[in-house]
Design an enzyme around this catalytic site. Structure first.
Site, short mmCIF file in Angstrom:
data_model
loop_
_atom_site.label_atom_id
_atom_site.label_comp_id
_atom_site.label_asym_id
_atom_site.label_seq_id
_atom_site.Cartn_x
_atom_site.Cartn_y
_atom_site.Cartn_z
N GLY A 151 -80.06 -12.02 40.95
CA GLY A 151 -80.50 -10.74 40.40
C GLY A 151 -81.63 -10.05 41.15
N SER A 152 -81.72 -10.28 42.48
CA SER A 152 -82.81 -9.60 43.19
C SER A 152 -82.57 -8.09 43.28
CB SER A 152 -83.00 -10.19 44.59
OG SER A 152 -81.91 -9.90 45.42
N MET A 178 -69.48 -10.99 41.09
CA MET A 178 -68.49 -11.60 41.97
C MET A 178 -67.07 -11.59 41.41
SD MET A 178 -70.52 -12.11 44.39
CE MET A 178 -69.61 -13.09 45.57
N ARG A 179 -66.72 -10.57 40.64
CA ARG A 179 -65.34 -10.47 40.13
C ARG A 179 -64.74 -9.14 40.58
NH1 ARG A 179 -64.17 -15.07 36.43
NH2 ARG A 179 -66.26 -15.88 36.09
N HIS A 194 -72.53 -3.93 48.82
CA HIS A 194 -71.84 -4.95 49.62
C HIS A 194 -72.66 -5.23 50.87
CE1 HIS A 194 -68.54 -7.34 51.11
NE2 HIS A 194 -68.70 -6.73 52.28
#
Ligand code: GRF
Length: 198
Positions: free
Chosen positions: A14-15, A94-95, A113
């Site tokens: 969560g950065s 990541m989905r 990304h």
């Protein structure tokens, strides 16, 4: 100036979420993070959200790794709507996003990304960049559609690949750029300086 109502989805530490929230708290970004949602109940991003006093919710476990069952994605949409989210921010989520979410939030889902798209789509893009021997890497914020790491590019930030870089050192440099870029794009949207289809 529009106050953006954000819902942040993340699977990891969560950065990027922290960078966005800190820019809101510094008064640089006119927005509110209404809820943080993860597909992993133990993800660091949920702990970090709680530390800021932001609602943090986990989705039910999925039997897939790279997508959600349609009923779980519908549950995700219900959650986002119940917190009055208007923009869905994928910050290390990541989905692959499917129809239920895409149809509920057309042109209102953004992803970060870690590459200069269209180069190096998919997982661990910084490793792909190192292996390819490029001299420049970076990150991209783009609209999300049914493709993987596709959708209209809204902005990019470049970083050099340095001699002797490891996957970790390059990823760390890209992440610093991610934190700046995501906030920069959201500021532009809130100031109506970036036209996005509606
Ligand atoms: C980032 O490198 C992002 O580009 C990728 O996943 C990572 C998430 O990092 N999709 P964090 O959870 O925001 O720290």
């Amino acid at each position: 100036m529009t106050k953006l109502k954000l819902g942040v989805l993340g699977s990891g530490k969560g950065s990027n979420f922290v960078a966005i929230q800190d820019s809101i708290l510094r008064g640089e970004l006119e927005a509110e993070i209404k809820v943080v949602i993860s597909d992993h109940a133990t993800a660091g991003i949920l702990e970090r959200a709680k530390a800021y006093g932001i609602p943090a919710r986990a989705l039910p476990p999925s039997q897939f790794k790279t997508k959600l069952e349609p009923e779980i994605e519908l549950e995700l949409v219900r959650l986002l709507k119940s917190y009055e989210v208007e923009w869905v921010i994928l910050a290390g989520y990541m989905r692959v996003v499917k129809k239920p979410l895409l149809e509920a939030y057309p042109h209102r889902i953004l992803n970060i990304h870690p590459s200069l798209l269209p180069a190096f789509k998919g997982l661990e893009a910084w490793k792909q960049a190192l292996l390819a021997g490029v001299s420049e890497a970076g990150c991209t914020v783009h609209e999300v559609n049914e493709g993987v790491d596709e959708g209209e590019i809204l902005g990019q930030m470049r970083v050099p690949v340095e001699k002797g870089d490891s996957a970790e050192s390059l990823h760390a440099r890209i992440q610093k750029a991610e934190h700046l870029l995501f906030t920069e794009i959201l500021v532009k949207i809130s100031k109506n300086n970036l036209r996005i289809n509606s």
